[in-house]
Scaffold this active site. Structure first.
Site, PDB file in Angstrom:
ATOM      1  CD  GLU A   1      -1.362  -5.772   5.799  1.00  0.00           C
ATOM      2  OE1 GLU A   1      -1.030  -6.025   4.625  1.00  0.00           O
ATOM      3  OE2 GLU A   1      -2.009  -4.761   6.125  1.00  0.00           O
TER       4      GLU A   1
ATOM      5  CG  HIS B   1      -3.533  -3.341   3.339  1.00  0.00           C
ATOM      6  ND1 HIS B   1      -2.498  -2.907   4.141  1.00  0.00           N
ATOM      7  CD2 HIS B   1      -4.064  -2.234   2.771  1.00  0.00           C
ATOM      8  CE1 HIS B   1      -2.425  -1.587   4.081  1.00  0.00           C
ATOM      9  NE2 HIS B   1      -3.357  -1.155   3.257  1.00  0.00           N
TER      10      HIS B   1
ATOM     11  CB  CYS C   1      -1.005  -0.040   1.142  1.00  0.00           C
ATOM     12  SG  CYS C   1      -2.361   1.141   0.885  1.00  0.00           S
TER      13      CYS C   1
END
Ligand code: MN
Length: 239
Positions: A211, A209, A105
């Protein structure tokens, strides 16, 4: 030895605090890396790069447009001068030394700017035909599709999947990439969602994202594993 992966943090200039969503750290640990958090002065950035096996540039607030030669658009969001200075020094030094970097990002935006690229400061106002890229839903909700470009590192990592579904929490995006870098994924509206520098040992950035999609999404998992694995190989060659 497991590779040492430096992770950049959010810097709250007013409150003198560092912040990091722990899912970045867990992603690196799950993949077999040893995470260390990075922040500080520009000199620190330059001194620390050669001592880690890889750098993960995490998400966060907007990049100051002065770094790509623009004045602030009225829809520019919060900026963090200390974080910009630190991360841009980190990215430029990693680019120069060939240290593996994975950007997420804001991290993608920092990488593009470090190489001489530019950003949209605000997609809704500067690119009216864009879809919604700041989703209103949980972080793990995969709100939009991306098309993966064939014969890229990303395509290899994703096992040849031509399309992924990703989450999306950005109002900035890469507008132009430095010469020689390649787009690795695009959203259906054409917004760049991933890119690479084929001339660098490992320079991969995604606008979404992973994660937050970890561990249920196979592509998100593969992104962390591929990065840590590469850092491991570089690390063991060096010793
Ligand atoms: Mn998006």
């Amino acid at each position: 030895m497991p590779p040492l992966i430096g992770i950049s943090c959010s810097v709250d200039d007013e409150e003198k605090r560092l912040k990091l969503n722990s899912s970045y750290l867990q992603g690196i640990e799950e993949a077999g890396g040893v995470p260390v958090l990075l922040a500080g002065k520009e000199e620190t950035a330059r001194a620390v790069v050669a001592r880690v096996d890889g750098v993960l540039l995490s998400g966060g607030v907007d990049v100051d447009p002065r770094y790509f030669g623009e004045e602030p658009h009225q829809a520019l969001g919060e900026v963090s001068p200390a974080r910009d200075a630190f991360e841009l020094a980190l990215a430029k030094e990693a680019l120069r030394l060939g240290v593996p970097v994975f950007g997420i990002c804001r991290g993608a935006q920092v990488m593009a700017v470090a190489g001489g690229g530019s950003l949209y400061q605000d997609l809704p106002s500067q690119r009216a035909q864009s879809m919604q890229h700041y989703q209103r839903g949980p972080r793990s909700w995969q709100s939009h599709a991306v098309s993966v470009v064939e014969r890229t590192r990303l395509a290899a990592i994703c096992g040849g999947q031509a399309e992924l579904r990703v989450n999306s929490f950005h109002h900035q995006a890469v507008r132009s990439l430095p010469p020689g870098w390649v787009t690795a994924a695009t959203a259906p509206d054409g917004v760049i969602e991933a890119f690479e520098d084929p001339g660098h040992p490992y320079w991969l950035a995604v606008q979404w994202h992973p994660e937050a999609l970890y561990p249920q999404d196979s592509a998100a998992r593969a992104l962390f594993f591929a990065f840590v694995q590469f850092a491991q190989e570089v690390s063991s060659h060096a010793r």
